[in-house]
Design a protein around this motif. Sequence first.
Motif, PDB file in Angstrom:
ATOM      1  N   GLY A  57       0.820  -1.195   0.000  1.00  0.00           N
ATOM      2  CA  GLY A  57       0.000   0.000   0.000  1.00  0.00           C
ATOM      3  C   GLY A  57       0.854   1.244   0.000  1.00  0.00           C
ATOM      4  O   GLY A  57       0.570   2.218  -0.702  1.00  0.00           O
ATOM      5  N   MET A  58       1.939   1.215   0.786  1.00  0.00           N
ATOM      6  CA  MET A  58       2.767   2.413   0.931  1.00  0.00           C
ATOM      7  C   MET A  58       3.467   2.798  -0.361  1.00  0.00           C
ATOM      8  O   MET A  58       3.540   3.984  -0.702  1.00  0.00           O
ATOM      9  CB  MET A  58       3.794   2.202   2.041  1.00  0.00           C
ATOM     10  CG  MET A  58       3.204   2.008   3.417  1.00  0.00           C
ATOM     11  SD  MET A  58       4.492   2.037   4.690  1.00  0.00           S
ATOM     12  CE  MET A  58       3.802   0.887   5.868  1.00  0.00           C
ATOM     13  N   ASP A  59       4.013   1.817  -1.095  1.00  0.00           N
ATOM     14  CA  ASP A  59       4.715   2.168  -2.328  1.00  0.00           C
ATOM     15  C   ASP A  59       3.743   2.689  -3.384  1.00  0.00           C
ATOM     16  O   ASP A  59       4.072   3.596  -4.155  1.00  0.00           O
ATOM     17  CB  ASP A  59       5.543   0.997  -2.851  1.00  0.00           C
ATOM     18  CG  ASP A  59       4.723  -0.233  -3.205  1.00  0.00           C
ATOM     19  OD1 ASP A  59       3.733  -0.500  -2.506  1.00  0.00           O
ATOM     20  OD2 ASP A  59       5.085  -0.941  -4.171  1.00  0.00           O
ATOM     21  N   LEU A  60       2.510   2.165  -3.379  1.00  0.00           N
ATOM     22  CA  LEU A  60       1.496   2.674  -4.309  1.00  0.00           C
ATOM     23  C   LEU A  60       1.060   4.081  -3.925  1.00  0.00           C
ATOM     24  O   LEU A  60       0.846   4.942  -4.792  1.00  0.00           O
ATOM     25  CB  LEU A  60       0.288   1.745  -4.334  1.00  0.00           C
ATOM     26  CG  LEU A  60       0.376   0.502  -5.242  1.00  0.00           C
ATOM     27  CD1 LEU A  60       1.404  -0.500  -4.712  1.00  0.00           C
ATOM     28  CD2 LEU A  60      -0.986  -0.178  -5.368  1.00  0.00           C
ATOM     29  N   ALA A  61       0.944   4.331  -2.630  1.00  0.00           N
ATOM     30  CA  ALA A  61       0.550   5.667  -2.160  1.00  0.00           C
ATOM     31  C   ALA A  61       1.597   6.710  -2.553  1.00  0.00           C
ATOM     32  O   ALA A  61       1.265   7.786  -3.068  1.00  0.00           O
ATOM     33  CB  ALA A  61       0.360   5.651  -0.648  1.00  0.00           C
ATOM     34  N   ILE A  62       2.858   6.385  -2.320  1.00  0.00           N
ATOM     35  CA  ILE A  62       3.934   7.327  -2.640  1.00  0.00           C
ATOM     36  C   ILE A  62       3.987   7.608  -4.136  1.00  0.00           C
ATOM     37  O   ILE A  62       4.066   8.767  -4.572  1.00  0.00           O
ATOM     38  CB  ILE A  62       5.282   6.770  -2.134  1.00  0.00           C
ATOM     39  CG1 ILE A  62       5.314   6.816  -0.599  1.00  0.00           C
ATOM     40  CG2 ILE A  62       6.453   7.548  -2.720  1.00  0.00           C
ATOM     41  CD1 ILE A  62       6.447   6.029   0.016  1.00  0.00           C
ATOM     42  N   ALA A  63       3.924   6.553  -4.937  1.00  0.00           N
ATOM     43  CA  ALA A  63       4.002   6.733  -6.388  1.00  0.00           C
ATOM     44  C   ALA A  63       2.802   7.514  -6.914  1.00  0.00           C
ATOM     45  O   ALA A  63       2.943   8.365  -7.799  1.00  0.00           O
ATOM     46  CB  ALA A  63       4.095   5.374  -7.079  1.00  0.00           C
ATOM     47  N   SER A  64       1.610   7.255  -6.371  1.00  0.00           N
ATOM     48  CA  SER A  64       0.430   7.992  -6.837  1.00  0.00           C
ATOM     49  C   SER A  64       0.506   9.460  -6.431  1.00  0.00           C
ATOM     50  O   SER A  64       0.053  10.343  -7.171  1.00  0.00           O
ATOM     51  CB  SER A  64      -0.853   7.357  -6.313  1.00  0.00           C
ATOM     52  OG  SER A  64      -0.969   7.471  -4.906  1.00  0.00           O
ATOM     53  N   GLY A  65       1.080   9.743  -5.262  1.00  0.00           N
ATOM     54  CA  GLY A  65       1.281  11.130  -4.863  1.00  0.00           C
ATOM     55  C   GLY A  65       2.237  11.848  -5.793  1.00  0.00           C
ATOM     56  O   GLY A  65       2.011  13.013  -6.170  1.00  0.00           O
ATOM     57  N   GLU A  66       3.292  11.167  -6.191  1.00  0.00           N
ATOM     58  CA  GLU A  66       4.245  11.748  -7.144  1.00  0.00           C
ATOM     59  C   GLU A  66       3.565  12.038  -8.482  1.00  0.00           C
ATOM     60  O   GLU A  66       3.752  13.118  -9.064  1.00  0.00           O
ATOM     61  CB  GLU A  66       5.422  10.793  -7.350  1.00  0.00           C
ATOM     62  CG  GLU A  66       6.429  11.311  -8.368  1.00  0.00           C
ATOM     63  CD  GLU A  66       7.427  10.262  -8.817  1.00  0.00           C
ATOM     64  OE1 GLU A  66       8.471  10.654  -9.376  1.00  0.00           O
ATOM     65  OE2 GLU A  66       7.161   9.064  -8.634  1.00  0.00           O
TER      66      GLU A  66
END
Length: 430
Positions: free
Chosen positions: A317-326
């Motif tokens: 979840g965290m890596d998807l959240a970070i990438a989507s924020g970028e």
Amino acid sequence: MIRLSVFDAIIVGGGLAGSTAAYVLAKQGLEVLIVERGNYSGSKNMTGGRLYAHSLEKIIPDFAKEAPVERRVDKEYIGMLTEKDAFVIKYHSPRLAAAGSDSYVVLRGKFDRWLFDKAEEAGAITAAGVKVDQLIVEDSRVTGVICAGEEIRANVVILADGVHSLLAEKAGLREKVRPSQVAVGVKEVYQLPAKVIEERFGLAGEEGAACLFAGTPTNGLTGGGFLYTNRESLSVGLVLSLQHIGENNKTVEEMFTNFVSHPEIAPLIKDGKLLERSGHMVPEAGLSMVSTLFGDGFLICGDAAGFCLNIGYMVRGMDLAIASGELAAKAVIKAKEKEDYTASSLKVYKTLLDDSFIMHDLSVYKKFPAFIENERLFNQYPTMISNMMADIFVIDGTPAIPLRKRMKKHISAAGIMNLVRDGIRGVRSL
């Protein structure tokens, strides 16, 4: 609160997605306000979890050298539990720690606060302890937010306010989240000396372990148990599908108590001092949960967009959240270049997502959430495996029976056709 007449972007939610978006925008010189309702970023998030480093590494190279990470994951444990038994597989490899494929156990209360502060250092205006009451919508376009009666305007509002995204629901920008689409996570954190943790898990130095368990922990419900090693504590918990909790013959508290009392888990947390209990809702339906992502004057990212991937042996979840924020930030930057913040301009966000690992991975595993809605995976099959292991390893002096006959007995009890059908469905879902 510091404010401009109009910000380039207002970001609601100071978690990983929101703080990443604020950091990327501020580094490009845009005027950004990030609003977090907790007293500090991470104060309302569950403590503990696993961060796959690749997405943040691209944005902040070597971030782990300064970020408050707990331990680097070098060991993976996957287990099936019955009431008293455990069948656990361990994978230990330096490839888990190699640059680009490394992952870290983090305490979100510390880590989120660090990333939020990084956004502020980059030039974003931060406001913690502030609740956004509603979005300002004019002529079907989002033009800002209202906090405590005060209107704050922006060219774009990025919603990163968690799985429910109540602001988007209230403004009619997305459908209400259904119980079948989310899970409830419950967790406890136990303090233990670093030396004790390292001895119990066979760790050295910065090494860490991630453990996932299926079977009796969830009493037949879709979900599982987890345990992560922090520097001087253990994060232990359950994730359970919300849809059928009320139909179960055990409460969440009873299931959690049984889990931490299990013979496989209890020795690992023995003598630990309880530091914290927490609960949290998490997106669970994969690609089918992803709905509205953009519109006139707004973008949605992180958990609010439904970006989470649970494939049983791995939870992301965290890596998807970070990438989507970028990617949300990049979409705003492109919109600013054209001074066009309509849906037709901001749809570049969807294009960026489609070209990223986020939508690719969600698409690859789109059938898995439906596959694990199968009670046999959490009842019959753990029992079958446990009984098979007992027949292999328990020697009590009774006359031996050919192993194939003993295995066939247990397979028949679970149902040969069930195994065939579930096996085919499982392969197709992966």
